[in-house]
Design a protein around this motif. Structure first.
Motif, PDB file in Angstrom:
ATOM      1  N   ARG A 178       0.845  -1.195   0.000  1.00 20.78           N
ATOM      2  CA  ARG A 178       0.000   0.000   0.000  1.00 20.78           C
ATOM      3  C   ARG A 178       0.883   1.249   0.000  1.00 20.78           C
ATOM      4  O   ARG A 178       1.756   1.404   0.838  1.00 20.78           O
ATOM      5  CB  ARG A 178      -0.901  -0.030   1.227  1.00 20.78           C
TER       6      ARG A 178
ATOM      7  N   ASN B 197      -5.459   0.002  -0.780  1.00 24.33           N
ATOM      8  CA  ASN B 197      -6.281  -0.740   0.170  1.00 24.33           C
ATOM      9  C   ASN B 197      -5.403  -1.558   1.094  1.00 24.33           C
ATOM     10  O   ASN B 197      -4.245  -1.872   0.775  1.00 24.33           O
ATOM     11  CB  ASN B 197      -7.227  -1.697  -0.565  1.00 24.33           C
ATOM     12  N   SER B 198      -5.977  -1.949   2.221  1.00 20.98           N
ATOM     13  CA  SER B 198      -5.292  -2.922   3.073  1.00 20.98           C
ATOM     14  C   SER B 198      -5.188  -4.228   2.292  1.00 20.98           C
ATOM     15  O   SER B 198      -5.929  -4.449   1.321  1.00 20.98           O
ATOM     16  CB  SER B 198      -6.073  -3.137   4.373  1.00 20.98           C
ATOM     17  N   VAL B 199      -4.327  -5.110   2.693  1.00 19.57           N
ATOM     18  CA  VAL B 199      -4.137  -6.386   1.991  1.00 19.57           C
ATOM     19  C   VAL B 199      -5.444  -7.176   1.962  1.00 19.57           C
ATOM     20  O   VAL B 199      -5.814  -7.738   0.926  1.00 19.57           O
ATOM     21  CB  VAL B 199      -2.998  -7.207   2.649  1.00 19.57           C
ATOM     22  N   GLU B 200      -6.156  -7.180   3.086  1.00 15.56           N
ATOM     23  CA  GLU B 200      -7.411  -7.937   3.152  1.00 15.56           C
ATOM     24  C   GLU B 200      -8.439  -7.395   2.158  1.00 15.56           C
ATOM     25  O   GLU B 200      -9.070  -8.152   1.416  1.00 15.56           O
ATOM     26  CB  GLU B 200      -8.006  -7.907   4.571  1.00 15.56           C
ATOM     27  N   VAL B 201      -8.622  -6.084   2.137  1.00 13.46           N
ATOM     28  CA  VAL B 201      -9.592  -5.474   1.233  1.00 13.46           C
ATOM     29  C   VAL B 201      -9.146  -5.660  -0.220  1.00 13.46           C
ATOM     30  O   VAL B 201      -9.972  -5.935  -1.105  1.00 13.46           O
ATOM     31  CB  VAL B 201      -9.816  -3.982   1.575  1.00 13.46           C
TER      32      VAL B 201
ATOM     33  N   TRP C  77      -7.490  -8.105  -1.483  1.00 14.12           N
ATOM     34  CA  TRP C  77      -7.816  -9.472  -1.903  1.00 14.12           C
ATOM     35  C   TRP C  77      -9.308  -9.612  -2.186  1.00 14.12           C
ATOM     36  O   TRP C  77      -9.701 -10.348  -3.092  1.00 14.12           O
ATOM     37  CB  TRP C  77      -7.351 -10.505  -0.876  1.00 14.12           C
ATOM     38  N   TRP C  78     -10.153  -8.879  -1.451  1.00 10.64           N
ATOM     39  CA  TRP C  78     -11.583  -8.871  -1.753  1.00 10.64           C
ATOM     40  C   TRP C  78     -11.833  -8.228  -3.113  1.00 10.64           C
ATOM     41  O   TRP C  78     -12.723  -8.660  -3.857  1.00 10.64           O
ATOM     42  CB  TRP C  78     -12.384  -8.148  -0.665  1.00 10.64           C
TER      43      TRP C  78
END
Length: 184
Positions: free
Chosen positions: A2, A122-126, A128-129
């Motif tokens: 990011r 985005n954060s890594v989690e978002v 990936w979404w």
């Protein structure tokens, strides 16, 4: 990875704006590519043996049940070829439909690529979404093309076979006439 930091609301707005721009921009770009770039005989557009003439998609995803519910992107772009329905069984039209199906599949593969850009803000989690969204949103139309293309190929072969049958008596008549006239 990011590199752009925004508030949660700012990031969400950027995500929506980015997806709209990516979808519309790539769709427009693909709709303007020459149709000659899309050859249904290329191996990437050929039905693979594991696809069982597209029936694997019906068996796993039940394509027939939902394919009519998927909107057509062609309505967004002026002059784009509509492949949602097959309104004509004219050989040239069906052949064009087959090429346009290849264009649609190509376009949806390309539309997945920008999903990786969401890692920049985005954060890594978002992020990936967002990648999951890109795959899910574009895999559906790809599955539809892979399901429909073998069926349209069979239709094209039937049309070609019928047109040859209709021409055959004319050709024989012309040969007979030519033979008869050559001895007069």
């Amino acid at each position: 990875m990011r590199i752009i930091f925004l508030s949660d609301i700012g990031t969400a707005i950027l995500d929506v704006f980015a997806w709209v721009c990516f979808h519309l921009g790539i769709g427009y770009w693909c709709s303007r590519l020459p149709i000659s770039n899309f050859d249904p005989q290329e191996s990437k557009y050929q039905t693979k043996s594991w696809e069982k003439d597209g029936e694997i998609y019906e068996k796993i995803f039940h394509v027939r049940a939902w394919k009519k519910l998927i909107p057509s992107g062609a309505r967004v772009y002026a002059g784009a070829f509509e492949i949602k329905n097959l309104p004509s069984y004219n050989f040239d039209y069906v052949e064009r439909w087959l090429k346009e199906s290849c264009r649609a599949e190509y376009c949806h593969w390309v539309m997945m690529l920008p999903g990786l850009l969401f890692f920049f803000w985005n954060s890594v989690e978002v992020a990936w979404w967002m990648v999951a969204y890109a795959v899910a949103n574009n895999l559906v139309p790809i599955i539809m093309q892979r399901y429909n293309r073998p069926r349209v190929r069979r239709l094209l072969a039937q049309i070609e076979k019928k047109s040859h049958r209709r021409m055959e008596p004319v050709i024989k008549l012309d040969k007979q006439e030519a033979f008869a006239h050559s001895y007069q």
